[in-house]
Scaffold this motif. Sequence first.
Motif, PDB file in Angstrom:
ATOM      1  N   ASN A  43       0.834  -1.204   0.000  1.00 53.92           N
ATOM      2  CA  ASN A  43       0.000   0.000   0.000  1.00 53.92           C
ATOM      3  C   ASN A  43       0.865   1.249   0.000  1.00 53.92           C
ATOM      4  O   ASN A  43       0.586   2.204  -0.726  1.00 53.92           O
ATOM      5  N   LYS A  45       2.100   1.700  -3.333  1.00 58.85           N
ATOM      6  CA  LYS A  45       0.995   1.999  -4.248  1.00 58.85           C
ATOM      7  C   LYS A  45       0.536   3.455  -4.139  1.00 58.85           C
ATOM      8  O   LYS A  45       0.241   4.107  -5.126  1.00 58.85           O
ATOM      9  N   PHE A  46       0.474   3.926  -2.893  1.00 56.45           N
ATOM     10  CA  PHE A  46      -0.092   5.267  -2.687  1.00 56.45           C
ATOM     11  C   PHE A  46       0.978   6.343  -2.470  1.00 56.45           C
ATOM     12  O   PHE A  46       0.708   7.397  -1.917  1.00 56.45           O
ATOM     13  N   ASP A  56       4.930   6.222   5.141  1.00 52.56           N
ATOM     14  CA  ASP A  56       5.195   6.682   3.766  1.00 52.56           C
ATOM     15  C   ASP A  56       4.920   8.164   3.662  1.00 52.56           C
ATOM     16  O   ASP A  56       4.328   8.773   4.558  1.00 52.56           O
ATOM     17  N   TYR A 106     -13.289  -1.621   1.445  1.00 55.29           N
ATOM     18  CA  TYR A 106     -13.342  -0.169   1.559  1.00 55.29           C
ATOM     19  C   TYR A 106     -12.183   0.443   0.794  1.00 55.29           C
ATOM     20  O   TYR A 106     -11.016   0.177   1.068  1.00 55.29           O
ATOM     21  N   VAL A 115     -10.840   4.251  -0.473  1.00 51.86           N
ATOM     22  CA  VAL A 115     -11.084   5.684  -0.250  1.00 51.86           C
ATOM     23  C   VAL A 115     -11.660   6.319  -1.506  1.00 51.86           C
ATOM     24  O   VAL A 115     -12.678   6.988  -1.487  1.00 51.86           O
ATOM     25  N   ARG A 160      -9.599   6.107  -8.119  1.00 53.45           N
ATOM     26  CA  ARG A 160      -8.168   6.013  -7.905  1.00 53.45           C
ATOM     27  C   ARG A 160      -7.764   4.582  -7.561  1.00 53.45           C
ATOM     28  O   ARG A 160      -6.792   4.052  -8.040  1.00 53.45           O
ATOM     29  N   SER A 183      -6.822  -1.580  -6.668  1.00 50.83           N
ATOM     30  CA  SER A 183      -7.130  -1.806  -5.264  1.00 50.83           C
ATOM     31  C   SER A 183      -8.349  -2.707  -5.136  1.00 50.83           C
ATOM     32  O   SER A 183      -9.308  -2.563  -5.882  1.00 50.83           O
ATOM     33  N   SER A 184      -8.311  -3.627  -4.171  1.00 53.57           N
ATOM     34  CA  SER A 184      -9.497  -4.457  -3.932  1.00 53.57           C
ATOM     35  C   SER A 184     -10.163  -4.113  -2.612  1.00 53.57           C
ATOM     36  O   SER A 184     -11.292  -4.469  -2.360  1.00 53.57           O
ATOM     37  N   GLY A 185      -9.419  -3.446  -1.754  1.00 49.51           N
ATOM     38  CA  GLY A 185      -9.993  -3.086  -0.451  1.00 49.51           C
ATOM     39  C   GLY A 185     -10.020  -4.249   0.530  1.00 49.51           C
ATOM     40  O   GLY A 185     -10.798  -4.243   1.471  1.00 49.51           O
ATOM     41  N   GLY A 204      -6.821  -5.854   1.594  1.00 46.38           N
ATOM     42  CA  GLY A 204      -5.514  -5.973   2.254  1.00 46.38           C
ATOM     43  C   GLY A 204      -5.545  -5.535   3.707  1.00 46.38           C
ATOM     44  O   GLY A 204      -5.039  -6.239   4.589  1.00 46.38           O
ATOM     45  N   LEU A 205      -6.131  -4.351   3.997  1.00 43.82           N
ATOM     46  CA  LEU A 205      -6.148  -3.854   5.381  1.00 43.82           C
ATOM     47  C   LEU A 205      -7.103  -4.678   6.245  1.00 43.82           C
ATOM     48  O   LEU A 205      -6.847  -4.859   7.431  1.00 43.82           O
TER      49      LEU A 205
END
Length: 493
Positions: free
Chosen positions: A395, A398-399, A423, A441, A443, A447, A453-455, A457-458
């Motif tokens: 992440n 990625k971000f 980061d 989820y 954001v 984007r 993103s699959s939402g 990982g977290l």
Amino acid sequence: MKIQTLNGKIALALFVLIGLTSGFYIYISVQSTQLYQQEIQQKLNRSLAQHIAKDIPLLSDGTANQAALEDLFHTLMIVNPSIELYLLDTKGTIMSFNAPPGKVKLDRVDMVPVYSFLEEGNDLPVRGNDPRSPGRHKVFSAAPVFENQNLAGYLYIVLGGENYDTVVEMIRDSYILRLLFWIGISVALLSLLVGIISFYWLTRRVRQIGSDVEGFKNSEFKAPISLVGWRRESVGDEIDSMGTTVEKMSQVIVDQFQQLRQADITRRELIANISHDLRTPLTSMRGYLETLQIKKDQLSSDEQEKFIELSIQHSDRLSALITDLFELAMLESPDSAAEMEYFSLAELAHDVILKFEVKTSRKNLQVSCDIPQDSPSVHGDIAMIERVLENLIENAIKFSHQGGALSLRVAPRDGKLEVKVVDTGIGIAAEDIPNLFQRFYCVDKSRSARNRSSGLGLAIAHRILQLHGGDIKVSSMPGKGSCFFFSLPIAST
Ligand code: ADP
């Protein structure tokens, strides 16, 4: 007719109880009055037979003295027609009596009550045979009859008195019994009335619970029951504490219903998200493959190569998504558990950073590892913690913008080892932070789509730390960067 209400049933039970008590009371009153009357009558006439036997020569030469007896019967008819007179021999056989022929049915009288009567000190009343009505027993007066100083027989006088066939007849005929009867009936009716009113009053709370529970059911378990004006269990009785329990139970039901509704909404969203996220790469793949199939001859070999490459990327994304979904499902199952062991977090962190070398250098990120060489081992599931670090570093890359910085810091804190992934990327808005660890989820959908993103990982990282009895947190500032951090217990030496 079937009585349905509790109050009705209690009233019926009370009615039966009071009816039985009253019946018993009337029976006892009648019996005792009758006994009392007989006792008085027998006591008053105790010496009647003795006087007669003494004054009148009832026997002559062992046989009944008919002239004297006729005279006696005649006198008694005038003085008291209700008494019946019998002359018995020593065994109780009737020798003479004052009754029209055919009226006397017995030949002899049982002598046991006669002896009992003659014995001084015995309790009265003593009842003996009524020769006119076999089977019936009446009070009597009796005395031995002597002739020349020898016992020659007995004078047996049945003290008449009324004989009633039924209790009703007897009550009707006696003032005192009538009075007792009406007192009994009045007390019974009054008790019934007071009983019904008290039970109605006592059961009102049970009725209130019943109607409130019914209302609760009709409201589809939306609002908990609140019994207005009730005392709480510390001072109340059993019904009060039952009411409090019902209130508490209704609250539990409401909460569980809300959880179920929420779980249902989440399930629907989850299915919608999964189908959307699976369909997107599949549609793209199919598009590229169809283009290749239809326009194969018109496409240059570079274009063909590019389309194949893109299809592979989409299938990789699909496979990663399915892997994440599967992993999250496994972690969320109630019997999933972390396989705890002691390992060096420093070594693991270095290894994970190394795995991402290609990606970090592609983005020209400045990577730093702030991990003390002598940092202690931690207690946890090494494969799971590796997965958490991978997700967080992935992440962060990625971000992050081109040329940004990424650092991994490990330091002791509050008796644990705290890990931070920091980061200098795009950061996260404060309003998104509470939802960040929920499944699917993202954001910013557009984007996220760009960043693949699959939402999940977290959500996976959050669940893994839950299984370690801990939590994962984030601090972030939009435009400045983010810091994800969690702690693990230090291995005891
Ligand atoms: P994914 O598997 O798609 O990365 P995550 O659950 O890991 O999904 O992340 C959820 C969302 O949280 C991401 O879509 C992103 O918007 C936000 N996010 C996660 N990490 C960072 C970060 N380091 N910087 C900014 N946003 C982040």
